[in-house]
Design a protein around this motif. Structure first.
Motif, PDB file in Angstrom:
ATOM      1  N   HIS A   1      22.975  24.561  25.951  1.00 28.95           N
ATOM      2  CA  HIS A   1      21.645  25.591  25.523  1.00 28.95           C
ATOM      3  C   HIS A   1      20.147  24.675  26.264  1.00 28.95           C
ATOM      4  O   HIS A   1      19.356  25.516  26.727  1.00 28.95           O
ATOM      5  CB  HIS A   1      21.157  25.251  24.083  1.00 28.95           C
ATOM      6  CG  HIS A   1      20.464  26.039  23.273  1.00 28.95           C
ATOM      7  ND1 HIS A   1      19.854  26.091  22.199  1.00 28.95           N
ATOM      8  CD2 HIS A   1      19.463  27.007  24.020  1.00 28.95           C
ATOM      9  CE1 HIS A   1      19.093  26.942  21.814  1.00 28.95           C
ATOM     10  NE2 HIS A   1      18.654  27.517  22.893  1.00 28.95           N
TER      11      HIS A   1
ATOM     12  N   TYR B   1      22.077  29.270  19.438  1.00 30.53           N
ATOM     13  CA  TYR B   1      22.777  29.613  20.820  1.00 30.53           C
ATOM     14  C   TYR B   1      24.438  29.849  20.785  1.00 30.53           C
ATOM     15  O   TYR B   1      24.949  29.433  19.921  1.00 30.53           O
ATOM     16  CB  TYR B   1      22.719  28.031  21.365  1.00 30.53           C
ATOM     17  CG  TYR B   1      23.324  28.090  22.907  1.00 30.53           C
ATOM     18  CD1 TYR B   1      22.709  28.449  23.803  1.00 30.53           C
ATOM     19  CD2 TYR B   1      24.518  27.656  23.106  1.00 30.53           C
ATOM     20  CE1 TYR B   1      23.371  28.424  25.217  1.00 30.53           C
ATOM     21  CE2 TYR B   1      25.204  27.356  24.233  1.00 30.53           C
ATOM     22  CZ  TYR B   1      24.511  27.965  25.403  1.00 30.53           C
ATOM     23  OH  TYR B   1      25.230  28.130  26.811  1.00 30.53           O
ATOM     24  N   LEU B   2      24.665  30.901  21.680  1.00 28.91           N
ATOM     25  CA  LEU B   2      25.964  31.046  21.849  1.00 28.91           C
ATOM     26  C   LEU B   2      26.419  30.986  23.257  1.00 28.91           C
ATOM     27  O   LEU B   2      25.555  31.269  24.160  1.00 28.91           O
ATOM     28  CB  LEU B   2      26.204  32.629  21.438  1.00 28.91           C
ATOM     29  CG  LEU B   2      26.195  33.156  19.917  1.00 28.91           C
ATOM     30  CD1 LEU B   2      26.238  34.631  20.030  1.00 28.91           C
ATOM     31  CD2 LEU B   2      27.328  32.471  19.392  1.00 28.91           C
TER      32      LEU B   2
ATOM     33  N   GLY C   1      29.168  28.644  19.099  1.00 28.64           N
ATOM     34  CA  GLY C   1      27.650  28.746  18.895  1.00 28.64           C
ATOM     35  C   GLY C   1      27.098  27.871  17.600  1.00 28.64           C
ATOM     36  O   GLY C   1      27.874  27.816  16.999  1.00 28.64           O
TER      37      GLY C   1
ATOM     38  N   ARG D   1      29.051  35.744  23.708  1.00 27.82           N
ATOM     39  CA  ARG D   1      27.689  36.803  23.640  1.00 27.82           C
ATOM     40  C   ARG D   1      28.301  38.074  23.632  1.00 27.82           C
ATOM     41  O   ARG D   1      29.415  38.569  24.329  1.00 27.82           O
ATOM     42  CB  ARG D   1      26.761  36.559  24.436  1.00 27.82           C
ATOM     43  CG  ARG D   1      25.816  35.201  24.742  1.00 27.82           C
ATOM     44  CD  ARG D   1      25.105  34.865  25.441  1.00 27.82           C
ATOM     45  NE  ARG D   1      24.809  33.487  25.607  1.00 27.82           N
ATOM     46  CZ  ARG D   1      24.229  32.911  26.693  1.00 27.82           C
ATOM     47  NH1 ARG D   1      24.240  33.508  27.738  1.00 27.82           N
ATOM     48  NH2 ARG D   1      24.364  31.710  26.779  1.00 27.82           N
TER      49      ARG D   1
END
Length: 163
Positions: free
Chosen positions: A35, A100-101, A77, A106
């Motif tokens: 991230h 965050y992923l 995530g 995603r």
């Protein structure tokens, strides 16, 4: 909701949202470093998991990390939240510091599932709203957040002041 509880909102088939456990710290640190790199920020010093774990799992901590797990059990995530206090409203709220992923996770509904879990956490703690920020260049995140029913952006500049 305690750290062992599972998230009850809809998650993509076979995936789940759950609270982080001590044994997740090394994977969580990997995701945090991803991230940081994604947001083009300065690398963080080594030992992140060792510094974060005691704070996250301390008795009475008002800090929560929700993890998104894919159907095969991979932690893909996270959403990191803490309880904050808004002086203008004289009431507490949930601050989502990070969502965050991993890139491969995603577009499969995990982000929406994480946001649902964040909203559930706020409701279960009796908090009236959630606040967060995203970089103004992160157009994908902005489009995602703009699709959330009732969410609206507020223009502000965030500062950091090392002391």
């Amino acid at each position: 909701m305690d750290h062992a509880s599972a998230h009850r909102s809809e998650s993509p088939a076979g995936s789940r949202i759950r609270f982080a456990r001590p044994q997740d710290m090394s994977r969580l640190a990997e995701l945090i470093h991803e991230h940081v790199a994604y947001e083009k920020s300065a690398p963080r010093p080594a030992g992140l998991a060792e510094r974060l774990g005691p704070r996250l799992f301390a008795e009475g901590a008002r800090l929560w990390v929700l993890l998104a797990e894919t159907p095969d059990g991979t932690v893909a995530g996270y959403a990191a939240c803490s309880e904050e206090f808004g002086f203008w409203d004289a009431s507490p709220y949930l601050h989502m510091d990070c969502l965050y992923l991993a890139e491969e996770a995603r577009g499969h509904g995990l982000g929406a599932a994480l946001m649902g879990a964040v909203a559930d956490l706020a409701r279960e703690r009796g908090l009236g709203h959630v606040e967060w920020q995203t970089p103004d260049w992160n157009e994908g995140a902005i489009r995602f957040y703009d699709r959330l029913d009732g969410a609206g952006g507020r223009a502000k500049r965030r500062y950091a002041w090392p002391v």
